[in-house]
Write a protein that holds these residues in place. Structure first.
Motif, PDB file in Angstrom:
ATOM      1  N   MET A 184       0.822  -1.207   0.000  1.00 21.97           N
ATOM      2  CA  MET A 184       0.000   0.000   0.000  1.00 21.97           C
ATOM      3  C   MET A 184       0.853   1.253   0.000  1.00 21.97           C
ATOM      4  N   ARG A 185       2.012   1.199   0.639  1.00 22.48           N
ATOM      5  CA  ARG A 185       2.909   2.353   0.636  1.00 22.48           C
ATOM      6  C   ARG A 185       3.410   2.623  -0.789  1.00 22.48           C
ATOM      7  N   ARG A 186       3.806   1.552  -1.478  1.00 22.69           N
ATOM      8  CA  ARG A 186       4.257   1.727  -2.866  1.00 22.69           C
ATOM      9  C   ARG A 186       3.132   2.276  -3.742  1.00 22.69           C
ATOM     10  N   LEU A 187       1.931   1.763  -3.546  1.00 21.14           N
ATOM     11  CA  LEU A 187       0.803   2.226  -4.349  1.00 21.14           C
ATOM     12  C   LEU A 187       0.456   3.682  -4.027  1.00 21.14           C
ATOM     13  N   ALA A 188       0.615   4.100  -2.768  1.00 24.98           N
ATOM     14  CA  ALA A 188       0.347   5.492  -2.405  1.00 24.98           C
ATOM     15  C   ALA A 188       1.315   6.436  -3.113  1.00 24.98           C
ATOM     16  N   GLU A 189       2.588   6.054  -3.172  1.00 20.02           N
ATOM     17  CA  GLU A 189       3.574   6.880  -3.861  1.00 20.02           C
ATOM     18  C   GLU A 189       3.287   6.934  -5.361  1.00 20.02           C
ATOM     19  N   GLN A 190       2.900   5.777  -5.944  1.00 11.71           N
ATOM     20  CA  GLN A 190       2.545   5.756  -7.364  1.00 11.71           C
ATOM     21  C   GLN A 190       1.312   6.611  -7.631  1.00 11.71           C
ATOM     22  N   SER A 191       0.371   6.612  -6.701  1.00  8.28           N
ATOM     23  CA  SER A 191      -0.842   7.410  -6.863  1.00  8.28           C
ATOM     24  C   SER A 191      -0.522   8.905  -6.868  1.00  8.28           C
ATOM     25  N   GLN A 192       0.393   9.328  -6.017  1.00  8.44           N
ATOM     26  CA  GLN A 192       0.763  10.740  -5.982  1.00  8.44           C
ATOM     27  C   GLN A 192       1.466  11.161  -7.264  1.00  8.44           C
ATOM     28  N   THR A 193       2.337  10.292  -7.782  1.00  9.47           N
ATOM     29  CA  THR A 193       2.998  10.597  -9.056  1.00  9.47           C
ATOM     30  C   THR A 193       1.981  10.702 -10.177  1.00  9.47           C
ATOM     31  N   ALA A 194       1.020   9.777 -10.205  1.00 12.49           N
ATOM     32  CA  ALA A 194      -0.017   9.809 -11.236  1.00 12.49           C
ATOM     33  C   ALA A 194      -0.887  11.058 -11.094  1.00 12.49           C
ATOM     34  N   THR A 195      -1.146  11.486  -9.855  1.00 11.84           N
ATOM     35  CA  THR A 195      -1.921  12.706  -9.630  1.00 11.84           C
ATOM     36  C   THR A 195      -1.172  13.925 -10.152  1.00 11.84           C
ATOM     37  N   ASP A 196       0.128  13.985  -9.896  1.00 16.11           N
ATOM     38  CA  ASP A 196       0.943  15.101 -10.410  1.00 16.11           C
ATOM     39  C   ASP A 196       0.910  15.139 -11.932  1.00 16.11           C
ATOM     40  N   ASP A 197       1.018  13.963 -12.567  1.00 16.29           N
ATOM     41  CA  ASP A 197       0.991  13.903 -14.033  1.00 16.29           C
ATOM     42  C   ASP A 197      -0.337  14.415 -14.576  1.00 16.29           C
ATOM     43  N   ALA A 309       1.978  11.494   1.657  1.00 12.38           N
ATOM     44  CA  ALA A 309       1.633  12.865   1.269  1.00 12.38           C
ATOM     45  C   ALA A 309       2.414  13.886   2.082  1.00 12.38           C
ATOM     46  N   VAL A 310       2.468  13.697   3.405  1.00  8.08           N
ATOM     47  CA  VAL A 310       3.151  14.676   4.255  1.00  8.08           C
ATOM     48  C   VAL A 310       4.657  14.643   4.017  1.00  8.08           C
ATOM     49  N   ILE A 311       5.205  13.443   3.793  1.00  7.22           N
ATOM     50  CA  ILE A 311       6.643  13.332   3.561  1.00  7.22           C
ATOM     51  C   ILE A 311       7.046  14.047   2.276  1.00  7.22           C
ATOM     52  N   ARG A 312       6.156  14.118   1.294  1.00  8.29           N
ATOM     53  CA  ARG A 312       6.470  14.883   0.089  1.00  8.29           C
ATOM     54  C   ARG A 312       6.699  16.353   0.439  1.00  8.29           C
ATOM     55  N   GLY A 313       5.907  16.857   1.374  1.00  4.56           N
ATOM     56  CA  GLY A 313       6.134  18.223   1.831  1.00  4.56           C
ATOM     57  C   GLY A 313       7.450  18.369   2.572  1.00  4.56           C
ATOM     58  N   VAL A 314       7.757  17.388   3.430  1.00  5.19           N
ATOM     59  CA  VAL A 314       9.033  17.416   4.156  1.00  5.19           C
ATOM     60  C   VAL A 314      10.201  17.315   3.178  1.00  5.19           C
ATOM     61  N   ASN A 315      10.049  16.475   2.141  1.00  4.99           N
ATOM     62  CA  ASN A 315      11.114  16.348   1.143  1.00  4.99           C
ATOM     63  C   ASN A 315      11.346  17.660   0.415  1.00  4.99           C
ATOM     64  N   LEU A 316      10.264  18.405   0.172  1.00  4.95           N
ATOM     65  CA  LEU A 316      10.418  19.697  -0.491  1.00  4.95           C
ATOM     66  C   LEU A 316      11.280  20.626   0.361  1.00  4.95           C
ATOM     67  N   VAL A 317      11.095  20.560   1.673  1.00  8.33           N
ATOM     68  CA  VAL A 317      11.885  21.403   2.575  1.00  8.33           C
ATOM     69  C   VAL A 317      13.327  20.913   2.662  1.00  8.33           C
ATOM     70  N   ASP A 318      13.505  19.582   2.752  1.00 13.91           N
ATOM     71  CA  ASP A 318      14.835  19.029   3.012  1.00 13.91           C
ATOM     72  C   ASP A 318      15.700  18.900   1.758  1.00 13.91           C
ATOM     73  N   SER A 319      15.068  18.709   0.597  1.00 12.97           N
ATOM     74  CA  SER A 319      15.837  18.365  -0.597  1.00 12.97           C
ATOM     75  C   SER A 319      16.396  19.568  -1.336  1.00 12.97           C
ATOM     76  N   PHE A 320      15.870  20.749  -1.061  1.00 14.94           N
ATOM     77  CA  PHE A 320      16.317  21.942  -1.776  1.00 14.94           C
ATOM     78  C   PHE A 320      16.856  22.953  -0.765  1.00 14.94           C
ATOM     79  N   PRO A 321      18.162  23.048  -0.628  1.00 13.43           N
ATOM     80  CA  PRO A 321      18.739  23.944   0.381  1.00 13.43           C
ATOM     81  C   PRO A 321      18.476  25.406   0.047  1.00 13.43           C
ATOM     82  N   ASP A 322      18.630  26.251   1.056  1.00 20.58           N
ATOM     83  CA  ASP A 322      18.536  27.690   0.832  1.00 20.58           C
ATOM     84  C   ASP A 322      19.626  28.139  -0.129  1.00 20.58           C
TER      85      ASP A 322
END
Length: 587
Positions: A184-197, A309-322
């Motif tokens: 279900m975790r893998r499917l949730a990540e795939q669902s978010q990618t498909a939603t973005d597309d 979903a929430v981790i995608r937001g955290v990744n946005l903060v953590d993955s792109f430095p100031d």
């Protein structure tokens, strides 16, 4: 489980200010859980002493206690749910603030690697829906875990042998949920990618609706949308199937345990002579276990979806430095001397944009960049205020490397008018000043806005608006013509009054009369300023101090207009194509 632990550890910093809510939620859930075995416990005295017996509780005792019990249970449930929801709302607020701060201060790769629809979806919708799922799942996890412990403790107190049969199903259930949870975790990540597309297709068609209709591309776009929608549908149904499979598995395990317990209980009752009330109380408590076990078996889906979903937001903060900033902050305006030494630029996909660019711009000079589309002109000027970072070489402003400048001070030295004009959903004055300009603003601020409008030949237009300077322009200035939008952008640069001016096709959307008027304003603006001009119409840059001819990310020629025509190179050929003269003409 370790994946959940890691994810919750990453989310935890955003909930540090909500400790009281977590404590209140835990207390409410704990009190509610303790009331569960009491419901089953009331059955024993009721059955053993409440019917046809003179001793024990009075007739009205059990109903009154039951009402009080459910009142406490309801209050505890409200406290737990509200407190946890408050905590989640505080965490989402903190995360959203951090995400938007990253949009304001993050490196430029954030905007080149993520689409606008993806960023919007993550910041506005995903963290909200993800937190809502997490709140529901966490309420269930805390409440039903404590209920399970309380009921199990009561069962052990009544009959520890029978309770062991109940415990048999727990490891089997945990293993089954672990396997399903991973899927279900893998499917949730795939669902978010498909939603973005899917969102990206919608975004493109909203922005390009005129071109789509003009070129009769509706059918192909419908096909694109249908393809993305079907992909999202497939992933969604896979997730539903994985989530739905948890219910029959948990119910079968529960039914097996209940059948075993009933068989053993009936066998024990033949020799032990236990009371009817004790047996009914045990069976009731055991049946009450089914509900929390079922709820706990169903939470892996919401937790996985919510965390993803929430981790995608955290990744946005953590993955792109100031953006990195230096300390150089002179007290006066820059002189405007620019030096590029061997500058190169590659994008994230490793495509080459610029290679070995060496160029010196003297203070007050006007330098024109010309060349075919894709030559690297816009990429070059975006390096100057560090909207992009070079992958090689170095750039100096007034003899100081750009990386050593304080970033805010550096960008105050530049004003940019781009061919892609983006206007804010603000008033005309607010769009020019790039900050709120209410009617009661200081007179000097209003005067500066009016001067910029006058210089950009927008004063008459502003006077005709319903609220003058303070008329809202709407979403991206959609009520303005292309020429008006571009003149607002020019007025914005005039208002900033920076020592270095960058004009990227600044007059491309103007008619001939407006272009002449704005060119006169720009000529006045250029006095005493370093100006970098990008233009396709060579008539607008013939009087530049230096013309730089670019091709395929390199400088192939540079010099004054007359000298380049005399050289009969690439610039002369471009001039001939535009004016119909022979390449060797010096006209």
């Amino acid at each position: 489980m370790s994946r959940w632990t890691d994810d919750f550890r990453r989310i935890a910093p955003y909930f540090r200010g909500a400790r009281k809510g977590l404590i209140a939620a835990a207390l409410g859930a704990g009190v509610g859980a303790l009331t569960e075995p009491l419901v089953a416990a009331l059955l024993q005295p009721l059955l053993d002493h409440g019917f046809g017996q003179s001793r024990g509780l009075p007739v009205w005792g059990v109903p009154v206690v039951l009402l009080a019990l459910f009142a406490v249970r309801g209050l505890a449930s409200f406290v737990a749910q509200y407190s946890l929801s408050w905590t989640a709302a505080q965490g989402v607020f903190n995360l959203r603030q951090a995400m938007f701060e990253r949009l304001m201060r993050g490196s430029g790769t954030l905007f080149t690697s993520r689409s606008a629809s993806s960023l919007t979806n993550t910041l506005v919708y995903e963290v909200q829906s993800g937190s809502a799922q997490l709140v529901g799942a966490l309420i269930t996890l805390v409440r039903d875990s404590l209920t399970l412990l309380a009921l199990t403790g009561y069962l052990l107190y009544l009959n520890w042998q029978l309770t062991l049969f109940v415990a048999v199903m727990l490891p089997c259930l945990a293993l089954a949920m672990r396997l399903i949870g991973r899927r279900m975790r893998r499917l949730a990540e795939q669902s978010q990618t498909a939603t973005d597309d899917l969102a990206y297709v919608v975004e493109e068609n909203v922005l390009a609706w005129k071109s789509v209709r003009l070129h009769e591309a509706q059918d192909s776009q419908r096909a694109r949308f249908e393809s993305r929608s079907l992909a999202l549908r497939r992933v969604f149904l896979k997730g539903v199937a994985a989530a739905a499979s948890t219910t029959p598995i948990s119910q079968m395990l529960a039914a097996l345990a209940i059948s075993s317990v009933l068989s053993v209980a009936l066998w024990q009752s033949q020799g032990s002579g236990g009371s009817v009330g004790e047996f009914v109380s045990f069976v009731t408590a055991m049946l009450m276990l089914v509900s929390p076990i079922k709820h706990l078996s169903d939470i892996s889906g919401p937790i996985n979806n919510g965390l993803a979903a929430v981790i995608r937001g955290v990744n946005l903060v953590d993955s792109f430095p100031d953006e990195a900033s230096g300390a150089h902050a002179p007290g006066q305006r820059a002189r405007g001397e620019l030096l590029l030494e061997g500058v190169g630029l590659r994008y994230a996909d490793h495509s080459l944009a610029l290679e070995d660019i060496t160029l010196r711009v003297q203070p007050g000079q006007t330098v024109a960049l010309v060349g075919a589309s894709g030559a690297g002109k816009t990429s070059l000027v975006q390096l100057l205020p560090r909207l992009l970072e070079p992958s090689g070489g170095r750039i100096l402003l007034d003899g100081v490397p750009l990386a050593d400048w304080d970033l805010g001070v550096l960008r105050r030295q530049f004003a940019l008018v781009s061919q892609d004009v983006v206007l804010l959903n603000d008033t005309l004055a607010g769009n020019i000043a790039m900050r709120p300009v209410p009617p009661d603003s200081p007179p000097e601020l209003i005067a500066r806005v009016q001067d910029a409008l006058q210089a950009a030949h927008l004063a008459e237009f502003a006077a005709g608006l319903p609220q003058g300077l303070h008329t809202p322009l709407g979403h991206n200035g959609n009520q303005l013509s292309g020429g008006q939008r571009q003149r607002v952008a020019i007025a914005r640069a005039l208002f900033k009054d920076a020592p270095i001016l960058i004009l990227d096709e600044a007059t491309s959307a103007l008619d001939s009369a407006s272009e002449r008027a704005v060119q006169q304003a720009l000529e006045r603006l250029r006095q005493g300023r370093t100006t970098i001009v990008i233009a396709h119409r060579l008539s607008t840059i013939e009087h530049a101090d230096v013309i730089v001819m670019m091709a395929h990310g390199r400088i192939i020629e540079q010099g004054a207009h007359a000298a380049l025509l005399q050289a009969r190179g690439a610039y002369a050929q471009m001039h001939a194509l535009q004016f119909g003269a022979a390449p060797d003409s010096t006209a």
